[in-house]
Write a protein that holds these residues in place. Structure first.
Motif, PDB file in Angstrom:
ATOM      1  N   LYS A  68       0.820  -1.179   0.136  1.00 36.40           N
ATOM      2  CA  LYS A  68      -0.028  -0.136   0.035  1.00 36.40           C
ATOM      3  C   LYS A  68       0.939   1.279  -0.127  1.00 36.40           C
ATOM      4  CE  LYS A  68      -4.190  -1.741   1.682  1.00 36.40           C
ATOM      5  NZ  LYS A  68      -5.304  -2.145   2.890  1.00 36.40           N
ATOM      6  N   TYR A  69       2.163   1.045   0.167  1.00 32.73           N
ATOM      7  CA  TYR A  69       3.137   2.204   0.387  1.00 32.73           C
ATOM      8  C   TYR A  69       3.937   2.609  -1.081  1.00 32.73           C
ATOM      9  CZ  TYR A  69       5.692  -1.763   1.735  1.00 32.73           C
ATOM     10  OH  TYR A  69       6.214  -2.989   1.830  1.00 32.73           O
ATOM     11  N   CYS A  70       3.787   1.518  -1.821  1.00 31.22           N
ATOM     12  CA  CYS A  70       4.911   1.573  -2.983  1.00 31.22           C
ATOM     13  C   CYS A  70       4.262   1.939  -4.348  1.00 31.22           C
ATOM     14  CB  CYS A  70       5.593   0.173  -2.977  1.00 31.22           C
ATOM     15  SG  CYS A  70       6.853   0.104  -4.347  1.00 31.22           S
ATOM     16  N   LEU A 136      20.835 -10.303  -4.307  1.00 31.08           N
ATOM     17  CA  LEU A 136      19.424 -10.004  -4.973  1.00 31.08           C
ATOM     18  C   LEU A 136      18.464  -9.528  -4.095  1.00 31.08           C
ATOM     19  CD1 LEU A 136      19.473 -13.874  -6.212  1.00 31.08           C
ATOM     20  CD2 LEU A 136      20.104 -12.010  -7.722  1.00 31.08           C
ATOM     21  N   SER A 137      17.728  -8.683  -4.751  1.00 32.34           N
ATOM     22  CA  SER A 137      16.526  -8.059  -3.963  1.00 32.34           C
ATOM     23  C   SER A 137      15.283  -8.163  -5.172  1.00 32.34           C
ATOM     24  CB  SER A 137      16.873  -6.614  -3.861  1.00 32.34           C
ATOM     25  OG  SER A 137      15.820  -6.149  -3.008  1.00 32.34           O
ATOM     26  N   VAL A 138      14.816  -9.557  -5.245  1.00 33.10           N
ATOM     27  CA  VAL A 138      13.558  -9.589  -6.238  1.00 33.10           C
ATOM     28  C   VAL A 138      12.282 -10.110  -5.246  1.00 33.10           C
ATOM     29  CG1 VAL A 138      15.289 -10.092  -7.855  1.00 33.10           C
ATOM     30  CG2 VAL A 138      14.503 -12.064  -6.451  1.00 33.10           C
ATOM     31  N   GLY A 139      12.318  -9.864  -4.066  1.00 38.68           N
ATOM     32  CA  GLY A 139      11.298 -10.292  -3.408  1.00 38.68           C
ATOM     33  C   GLY A 139      10.844 -11.622  -2.789  1.00 38.68           C
ATOM     34  N   PHE A 157      21.008 -11.344   0.084  1.00 36.93           N
ATOM     35  CA  PHE A 157      19.439 -11.189  -0.597  1.00 36.93           C
ATOM     36  C   PHE A 157      19.051 -10.101   0.381  1.00 36.93           C
ATOM     37  CE2 PHE A 157      15.457 -11.823  -1.851  1.00 36.93           C
ATOM     38  CZ  PHE A 157      15.476 -12.591  -2.911  1.00 36.93           C
ATOM     39  N   LEU A 158      18.519  -9.203  -0.214  1.00 34.80           N
ATOM     40  CA  LEU A 158      17.876  -8.052   0.401  1.00 34.80           C
ATOM     41  C   LEU A 158      16.492  -8.227   0.530  1.00 34.80           C
ATOM     42  CD1 LEU A 158      17.854  -5.193   1.842  1.00 34.80           C
ATOM     43  CD2 LEU A 158      18.251  -4.204  -0.219  1.00 34.80           C
ATOM     44  N   ILE A 159      15.679  -8.237   1.600  1.00 32.75           N
ATOM     45  CA  ILE A 159      14.320  -8.530   1.416  1.00 32.75           C
ATOM     46  C   ILE A 159      13.836  -7.941   2.705  1.00 32.75           C
ATOM     47  CG2 ILE A 159      14.167 -11.036   2.116  1.00 32.75           C
ATOM     48  CD1 ILE A 159      11.600 -11.261   0.748  1.00 32.75           C
ATOM     49  N   LEU A 303      11.612   5.757 -14.013  1.00 35.05           N
ATOM     50  CA  LEU A 303      10.708   4.824 -14.138  1.00 35.05           C
ATOM     51  C   LEU A 303      10.582   3.910 -12.616  1.00 35.05           C
ATOM     52  CD1 LEU A 303      10.376   3.769 -17.845  1.00 35.05           C
ATOM     53  CD2 LEU A 303       8.947   5.589 -16.777  1.00 35.05           C
ATOM     54  N   TYR A 304      11.614   3.768 -12.030  1.00 38.19           N
ATOM     55  CA  TYR A 304      11.572   3.040 -10.914  1.00 38.19           C
ATOM     56  C   TYR A 304      11.320   3.969  -9.776  1.00 38.19           C
ATOM     57  CZ  TYR A 304      13.095  -0.848  -8.053  1.00 38.19           C
ATOM     58  OH  TYR A 304      13.130  -1.954  -7.060  1.00 38.19           O
ATOM     59  N   GLU A 305      10.004   4.226  -9.810  1.00 44.04           N
ATOM     60  CA  GLU A 305       9.453   5.268  -8.771  1.00 44.04           C
ATOM     61  C   GLU A 305       8.581   4.721  -7.751  1.00 44.04           C
ATOM     62  OE1 GLU A 305       7.751   9.667  -9.760  1.00 44.04           O
ATOM     63  OE2 GLU A 305       6.224   8.041  -9.563  1.00 44.04           O
TER      64      GLU A 305
HETATM   65  N1  SAM Z   1      10.301  -6.291  -4.309  1.00 44.61           N
HETATM   66  C1  SAM Z   1      11.454  -6.294  -3.729  1.00 44.61           C
HETATM   67  C2  SAM Z   1      11.086  -6.460  -2.262  1.00 44.61           C
HETATM   68  O1  SAM Z   1       9.848  -6.660  -1.807  1.00 44.61           O
HETATM   69  O2  SAM Z   1      11.997  -7.040  -1.347  1.00 44.61           O
HETATM   70  C3  SAM Z   1      12.382  -5.257  -3.722  1.00 44.61           C
HETATM   71  C4  SAM Z   1      11.880  -3.839  -4.140  1.00 44.61           C
HETATM   72  S1  SAM Z   1      11.094  -2.719  -3.028  1.00 44.61           S
HETATM   73  C5  SAM Z   1      10.278  -1.830  -4.264  1.00 44.61           C
HETATM   74  C6  SAM Z   1      12.340  -2.102  -2.152  1.00 44.61           C
HETATM   75  C7  SAM Z   1      11.928  -1.116  -1.045  1.00 44.61           C
HETATM   76  O3  SAM Z   1      11.469  -0.070  -1.422  1.00 44.61           O
HETATM   77  C8  SAM Z   1      10.720  -1.806   0.077  1.00 44.61           C
HETATM   78  O4  SAM Z   1      11.582  -2.921   0.790  1.00 44.61           O
HETATM   79  C9  SAM Z   1      10.175  -0.699   0.958  1.00 44.61           C
HETATM   80  O5  SAM Z   1      10.967  -0.768   1.957  1.00 44.61           O
HETATM   81  C10 SAM Z   1      10.823   0.585  -0.101  1.00 44.61           C
HETATM   82  N2  SAM Z   1       9.769   1.297  -0.319  1.00 44.61           N
HETATM   83  C11 SAM Z   1       8.606   1.172  -0.918  1.00 44.61           C
HETATM   84  N3  SAM Z   1       7.659   2.223  -0.944  1.00 44.61           N
HETATM   85  C12 SAM Z   1       8.371   3.111  -0.193  1.00 44.61           C
HETATM   86  C13 SAM Z   1       7.887   4.141   0.353  1.00 44.61           C
HETATM   87  N4  SAM Z   1       6.750   4.817  -0.403  1.00 44.61           N
HETATM   88  N5  SAM Z   1       8.587   5.056   1.148  1.00 44.61           N
HETATM   89  C14 SAM Z   1       9.826   4.392   1.584  1.00 44.61           C
HETATM   90  N6  SAM Z   1      10.310   3.252   1.186  1.00 44.61           N
HETATM   91  C15 SAM Z   1       9.537   2.555   0.332  1.00 44.61           C
END
Ligand code: SAM
Length: 343
Positions: A68-70, A136-139, A157-159, A303-305
């Protein structure tokens, strides 16, 4: 207990209660200077004056999730989506390696177009380039994918845990749940990855006790790295009206994490830099020892917004690296030359 005594005790390896941690997180500007000073001393003992610079390639903004934040969340149909090909990612990494990067973070939304095999191909070809650590940071993926990628040579791995509050986590992530997130983190650790976690400051309903629990959770999951950053609202998300996270609280959370986890890598998160360059500068003096720099082509950066941000003028990976090094040196810091493995 007097707050200075408490801070000294934590620096001497006392494990504080959640209430004691919350009290530290509530310190005012003046009193928090002591916390910041001790955190900086701890950082210098364990990490010297060195900062690790990691290159990050944000290789796809497709995402199946509904966080909901992304800004990448699947329902945001105004976002133009892109994918880099596996060969483009490998070539991009080569350029970053040649510009001096020893770690490359490969990050994307949860994009299943990148099958287990495609990511294996990327890892194996990057490993042919040289001694470069792959994060890797792919969820959230199948545990067999994680196992295969480790065998292929992925190092880290970053998650992020995002929040230690299970109810809050579940309400923010309707497509998944907290238990699964933690299961992923634990499995990755069991497979031998250096695991990166982290959380946001300023999520709805979060209290200083929630943040304290977040900091404790980093230890429980044996995180080697933790990115602690403010929430920044994005207009195409359900949290668009929610206020931005507090930079000062972010600094206190980083400093307290440093007292507890002396060897952990603590980056100055991109979101903190987006919030304020002043807070970003201070973070290096209150415990942080890592920074990430985007290295993918500018047409993709725009675009990586995840949240709104300025992209700056186009320059080469090498020029940007030199500019970042000069900035860090201007703060009196030195640039680490090793891979910066965890622990
Ligand atoms: N999809 C992968 C995952 O879920 O780990 C990696 C990409 S995810 C977009 C990267 C990070 O962006 C998330 O772990 C989250 O903490 C951060 N993030 C996403 N939306 C954000 C926001 N509105 N404000 C601050 N950080 C945000």
């Amino acid at each position: 207990m007097d707050f200075k005594n408490l801070i000294n005790k934590i620096a001497d390896n006392y494990i504080p209660t959640i209430k004691e941690m919350a009290a530290i997180l509530e310190l005012d500007e003046e009193k928090s200077q002591y916390l910041f000073r001790v955190a900086d001393e701890v950082k210098k003992i364990y990490h010297g004056n060195y900062i690790h610079i990691r290159g990050i390639i944000e290789f796809s903004n497709y995402c199946r999730c509904l966080c909901k934040y992304c800004g990448l969340q699947a329902d945001n149909n105004e976002l133009i989506r892109y994918r880099m090909t596996p060969d483009e990612i490998v070539e991009n990494t080569r350029e970053a390696f040649e510009a001096g990067y020893k770690t490359i973070v490969l990050q994307s939304g949860e994009d299943m177009w990148y099958t287990r095999e495609k990511i294996s191909y990327i890892i194996r070809n990057i490993k042919k380039i040289g001694d470069i650590a792959i994060t890797l940071s792919v969820g959230e993926r199948d545990f067999d994918d994680y196992r295969q990628w480790k065998e292929d040579g992925a190092d880290r791995f970053l998650i992020k845990q995002e929040t230690a509050d299970e109810n809050l986590y579940n309400s923010l992530h309707p497509h998944s749940n907290f238990k699964n997130r933690i299961a992923c983190l634990k499995e990755l650790s069991r497979l031998g990855y250096q695991v990166g976690s982290g959380f946001m400051i300023g999520l709805p309903g979060q209290t200083t006790e929630t943040i304290a629990k977040d900091i404790m959770l980093l230890g429980e999951i044996k995180a080697g790295m933790a990115g602690i950053g403010p929430f920044i609202p994005h207009k195409r998300t359900p949290l668009k009206e929610h206020p931005v996270g507090d930079g000062f609280m972010t600094l206190k959370a980083v400093a307290l994490s440093r007292l507890l986890y002396k060897k952990m890598h603590l980056p100055v998160t991109t979101s903190l830099g987006v919030l304020s360059s002043e807070h970003k500068d201070i973070a290096f003096k209150v415990g942080a020892n890592v920074i990430m720099q985007k290295v993918e082509p500018y047409k993709f950066r725009r675009l990586y917004e995840i949240y709104p941000k300025k992209i700056g003028d186009e320059s080469t990976i090498k020029e940007e690296r030199l500019r970042l090094e000069a900035y860090l040196k201007s703060l009196g810091l030195e640039i680490a030359t090793d891979r910066g493995d965890a622990f």
